[in-house]
Design a protein around this motif. Structure first.
Motif, PDB file in Angstrom:
ATOM      1  N   GLU A  55       5.860 -10.534 -18.490  1.00 32.06           N
ATOM      2  CA  GLU A  55       5.771 -11.362 -17.431  1.00 32.06           C
ATOM      3  C   GLU A  55       6.884 -10.679 -16.334  1.00 32.06           C
ATOM      4  OE1 GLU A  55       3.662 -13.837 -16.958  1.00 32.06           O
ATOM      5  OE2 GLU A  55       2.620 -12.615 -18.587  1.00 32.06           O
ATOM      6  N   VAL A  56       7.914 -10.163 -16.908  1.00 31.06           N
ATOM      7  CA  VAL A  56       9.291  -9.676 -15.873  1.00 31.06           C
ATOM      8  C   VAL A  56       8.401  -8.613 -14.999  1.00 31.06           C
ATOM      9  CG1 VAL A  56      11.194  -8.363 -16.014  1.00 31.06           C
ATOM     10  CG2 VAL A  56      10.792 -10.207 -17.468  1.00 31.06           C
ATOM     11  N   ILE A  57       7.498  -7.840 -15.691  1.00 28.82           N
ATOM     12  CA  ILE A  57       6.821  -6.878 -14.963  1.00 28.82           C
ATOM     13  C   ILE A  57       5.992  -7.312 -13.738  1.00 28.82           C
ATOM     14  CG2 ILE A  57       5.365  -4.595 -14.914  1.00 28.82           C
ATOM     15  CD1 ILE A  57       8.471  -4.468 -16.102  1.00 28.82           C
ATOM     16  N   ARG A  58       5.314  -8.501 -14.177  1.00 31.20           N
ATOM     17  CA  ARG A  58       4.079  -9.161 -13.286  1.00 31.20           C
ATOM     18  C   ARG A  58       4.985  -9.612 -12.271  1.00 31.20           C
ATOM     19  NH1 ARG A  58      -0.707 -10.818 -14.701  1.00 31.20           N
ATOM     20  NH2 ARG A  58      -1.720 -10.563 -16.457  1.00 31.20           N
ATOM     21  N   ALA A  59       6.401 -10.210 -12.528  1.00 34.35           N
ATOM     22  CA  ALA A  59       6.993 -10.976 -11.342  1.00 34.35           C
ATOM     23  C   ALA A  59       7.590  -9.873 -10.420  1.00 34.35           C
ATOM     24  CB  ALA A  59       8.153 -11.617 -12.191  1.00 34.35           C
ATOM     25  N   ARG A  60       8.220  -8.782 -10.933  1.00 31.83           N
ATOM     26  CA  ARG A  60       8.303  -7.659 -10.212  1.00 31.83           C
ATOM     27  C   ARG A  60       7.376  -7.035  -9.200  1.00 31.83           C
ATOM     28  NH1 ARG A  60      12.589  -3.572 -11.307  1.00 31.83           N
ATOM     29  NH2 ARG A  60      13.121  -4.160  -9.513  1.00 31.83           N
ATOM     30  N   ILE A  61       6.171  -6.830  -9.681  1.00 29.02           N
ATOM     31  CA  ILE A  61       5.137  -6.519  -8.949  1.00 29.02           C
ATOM     32  C   ILE A  61       4.705  -7.630  -7.724  1.00 29.02           C
ATOM     33  CG2 ILE A  61       2.458  -6.118  -8.889  1.00 29.02           C
ATOM     34  CD1 ILE A  61       3.138  -4.651 -11.516  1.00 29.02           C
ATOM     35  N   LYS A  62       4.656  -8.948  -8.286  1.00 33.12           N
ATOM     36  CA  LYS A  62       4.504  -9.683  -7.207  1.00 33.12           C
ATOM     37  C   LYS A  62       5.589  -9.640  -6.035  1.00 33.12           C
ATOM     38  CE  LYS A  62       4.073 -14.871  -6.713  1.00 33.12           C
ATOM     39  NZ  LYS A  62       4.064 -16.177  -7.220  1.00 33.12           N
ATOM     40  N   GLU A  63       6.823  -9.487  -6.362  1.00 30.75           N
ATOM     41  CA  GLU A  63       7.841  -9.340  -5.593  1.00 30.75           C
ATOM     42  C   GLU A  63       7.688  -8.283  -4.557  1.00 30.75           C
ATOM     43  OE1 GLU A  63      12.637  -8.646  -5.648  1.00 30.75           O
ATOM     44  OE2 GLU A  63      11.674  -8.983  -7.346  1.00 30.75           O
ATOM     45  N   ALA A  64       7.202  -6.996  -5.055  1.00 28.34           N
ATOM     46  CA  ALA A  64       6.867  -5.729  -4.397  1.00 28.34           C
ATOM     47  C   ALA A  64       5.981  -6.159  -3.566  1.00 28.34           C
ATOM     48  CB  ALA A  64       6.611  -4.725  -5.255  1.00 28.34           C
ATOM     49  N   SER A  65       4.918  -6.841  -3.860  1.00 30.83           N
ATOM     50  CA  SER A  65       3.755  -7.059  -2.898  1.00 30.83           C
ATOM     51  C   SER A  65       4.056  -7.885  -1.685  1.00 30.83           C
ATOM     52  CB  SER A  65       2.533  -8.018  -3.609  1.00 30.83           C
ATOM     53  OG  SER A  65       2.992  -9.174  -4.076  1.00 30.83           O
ATOM     54  N   GLU A  66       5.327  -8.488  -1.580  1.00 31.43           N
ATOM     55  CA  GLU A  66       6.154  -9.185  -0.376  1.00 31.43           C
ATOM     56  C   GLU A  66       6.128  -8.152   0.886  1.00 31.43           C
ATOM     57  OE1 GLU A  66       8.978 -11.633  -1.652  1.00 31.43           O
ATOM     58  OE2 GLU A  66       7.581 -13.002  -3.046  1.00 31.43           O
ATOM     59  N   LYS A  67       6.490  -6.635   0.288  1.00 34.55           N
ATOM     60  CA  LYS A  67       6.766  -5.564   1.177  1.00 34.55           C
ATOM     61  C   LYS A  67       5.619  -4.948   1.400  1.00 34.55           C
ATOM     62  CE  LYS A  67      10.906  -7.488   1.121  1.00 34.55           C
ATOM     63  NZ  LYS A  67      11.427  -8.425   2.243  1.00 34.55           N
ATOM     64  N   ILE A  68       4.706  -4.734   0.501  1.00 31.83           N
ATOM     65  CA  ILE A  68       3.547  -3.881   0.661  1.00 31.83           C
ATOM     66  C   ILE A  68       2.199  -4.412   0.028  1.00 31.83           C
ATOM     67  CG2 ILE A  68       3.957  -2.600  -1.590  1.00 31.83           C
ATOM     68  CD1 ILE A  68       3.081   0.061  -0.027  1.00 31.83           C
ATOM     69  N   PRO A  69       1.094  -4.452   0.806  1.00 35.89           N
ATOM     70  CA  PRO A  69      -0.053  -4.971   0.057  1.00 35.89           C
ATOM     71  C   PRO A  69      -0.241  -4.681  -1.442  1.00 35.89           C
ATOM     72  CG  PRO A  69      -0.648  -3.889   2.103  1.00 35.89           C
ATOM     73  CD  PRO A  69       0.853  -3.632   1.936  1.00 35.89           C
ATOM     74  N   PHE A  70      -0.471  -5.781  -2.080  1.00 38.18           N
ATOM     75  CA  PHE A  70      -0.904  -5.692  -3.569  1.00 38.18           C
ATOM     76  C   PHE A  70      -1.688  -4.565  -3.766  1.00 38.18           C
ATOM     77  CE2 PHE A  70      -3.404  -7.176  -7.243  1.00 38.18           C
ATOM     78  CZ  PHE A  70      -2.391  -6.998  -8.117  1.00 38.18           C
ATOM     79  N   GLU A  71      -2.859  -4.219  -3.007  1.00 41.21           N
ATOM     80  CA  GLU A  71      -3.760  -3.179  -3.289  1.00 41.21           C
ATOM     81  C   GLU A  71      -3.314  -1.885  -3.211  1.00 41.21           C
ATOM     82  OE1 GLU A  71      -6.951  -3.587  -4.701  1.00 41.21           O
ATOM     83  OE2 GLU A  71      -6.285  -5.732  -4.742  1.00 41.21           O
ATOM     84  N   GLN A  72      -2.135  -1.729  -2.778  1.00 47.09           N
ATOM     85  CA  GLN A  72      -1.565  -0.371  -2.310  1.00 47.09           C
ATOM     86  C   GLN A  72      -0.489   0.002  -3.614  1.00 47.09           C
ATOM     87  OE1 GLN A  72      -0.971  -0.586   1.933  1.00 47.09           O
ATOM     88  NE2 GLN A  72      -0.106   1.524   1.414  1.00 47.09           N
ATOM     89  N   ILE A  73      -0.578  -1.088  -4.551  1.00 47.85           N
ATOM     90  CA  ILE A  73       0.505  -0.744  -5.774  1.00 47.85           C
ATOM     91  C   ILE A  73      -0.087  -0.181  -7.173  1.00 47.85           C
ATOM     92  CG2 ILE A  73       1.964  -2.061  -7.060  1.00 47.85           C
ATOM     93  CD1 ILE A  73       2.458  -3.966  -4.901  1.00 47.85           C
TER      94      ILE A  73
END
Length: 371
Positions: A309-327
């Protein structure tokens, strides 16, 4: 390779823990009890084993674990023309001390060696993979040749002339790997990550940090200028990885406006496993629809498995700076950048990689390589 995108949703940097049988074989070679040919046979057997294991855990890109190398970079660089390995007075400086002492330096005009052993190694590796996955090749970035103390100023007084030779050398490197069948090539780059570390003095008397950042961009982009369209090239930015220790800290802030915005790679492998990495703000410089960003949120430095869940939350945070589909998702670095390896077990290594594959499927769907 079809419509698959590289880097993959679940990927890894490259190096894997060397098994004890390889450690013992190398010791036996040094002490005269085993031939180099016998060592190579042992390495090949172990490479076959870990290729099978990578496929078993669900990875779509596999490496040879860098099992034939001592260090992630020196083994490759010292086989270029005009570059030699040597034992310096001190090893690389890390937080807890220095590394084993070995380095490279320029001893003549730099060029590609057509008989470079890594080309032969890749051809053999690809036969082992046998189309069951994508065979990924990792090599040090051309920018590693700009590390302080490598350029011989008596041979190359002008850094731009030096850059021209490095660029041509790596153009030849890229073409040689492509001709050998490589379609996924990764440049590992501690140097560029270091340019973003404020505590590292990069002004080498005649060149400022800003100039070196611009030069680093030119070097990579000119190397890749004529690369084949079906060759995918990524870069991994590393802050040091030696026996679970690290070399320096610093966010990507200083390099992001130049390198993240303009470097013509297909993906960035970025270390984000602890507070040394800074926040995700630099990701906003990566063009939308441009390179994929492989978030190194899973540490390779210790064996404890991260909280999903921590990793999920960090990915969600990163997706605020770059589109989720690029992660994408990976460990922050390899598990053994040198032959010593990090301080975890092989079972823990495989659990980390399996964890990444499973979480990636949950986040992006069952086919982790596609949109």
């Amino acid at each position: 390779m079809g419509t698959k995108k590289i880097p993959f949703r679940a990927d890894h940097v490259g190096s894997l823990l060397r098994p004890q049988v390889i450690h013992q074989a190398r010791k036996d070679v040094q002490e005269g009890r085993l031939s180099a040919e016998a060592l190579r046979e042992i390495e090949t057997t172990e490479i076959k084993r870990i290729v099978d294991k990578q496929i078993e855990v669900g990875l779509e890109a596999v490496t040879d674990g860098e099992f034939r190398r001592r260090f992630w970079h020196t083994d490759f660089l010292e086989h270029l023309n005009g570059v030699e390995g040597f034992v310096p007075d001190k090893g690389y400086a890390f937080r807890k001390g220095e590394t084993e002492r070995y380095d490279i330096r320029v001893s003549g005009k730099v060029s590609f060696n057509p008989d470079h052993p890594f080309i032969k190694d890749f051809i053999e590796f690809q036969k082992i993979v046998a189309g069951r996955a994508v065979a990924k090749q990792t090599i040090p970035s051309p920018n590693q040749l700009f590390n302080k103390g490598v350029r011989n100023k008596a041979i190359y007084p002008d850094i731009e002339a030096y850059a021209d030779d490095v660029i041509q050398t790596y153009r030849d490197v890229v073409q040689a790997f492509y001709k050998a069948g490589c379609r996924y090539l990764q440049f590992d780059d501690v140097y560029i990550a270091g340019l973003s570390a404020p505590d590292i003095p990069f002004n080498d008397g005649d060149v400022t940090r800003d100039t070196l950042i611009q030069l680093a961009l030119r070097v990579v982009n000119e190397v890749l200028k004529d690369k084949p369209e079906d060759l995918y090239v990524t870069t991994h930015l590393c802050r040091g990885n030696y026996r679970s220790d690290w070399a320096f800290s610093g966010s990507y802030d200083l390099i992001a406006p130049t390198l993240f915005a303009k470097e013509q790679v297909d993906g960035f492998f970025l270390e984000y496993d602890d507070e040394r990495s800074g926040d995700f703000n630099p990701l906003s410089y990566i063009p939308e629809g441009g390179p994929r960003v492989v978030l190194g949120l899973i540490t390779s430095k210790f064996g404890e498995l991260e909280d999903k869940e921590v990793i999920r939350a960090r990915i969600k945070e990163a997706s605020e700076k770059i589109p989720f589909e690029q992660i994408c998702l990976s460990p922050q670095c390899g598990f053994a950048s040198t032959h010593h390896g990090n301080e975890l077990t092989e079972d823990q290594q495989w659990e980390k990689l399996r964890f990444i594959v499973e979480l990636s499927k949950e986040l992006w769907g069952t086919k982790v390589s596609t949109n």
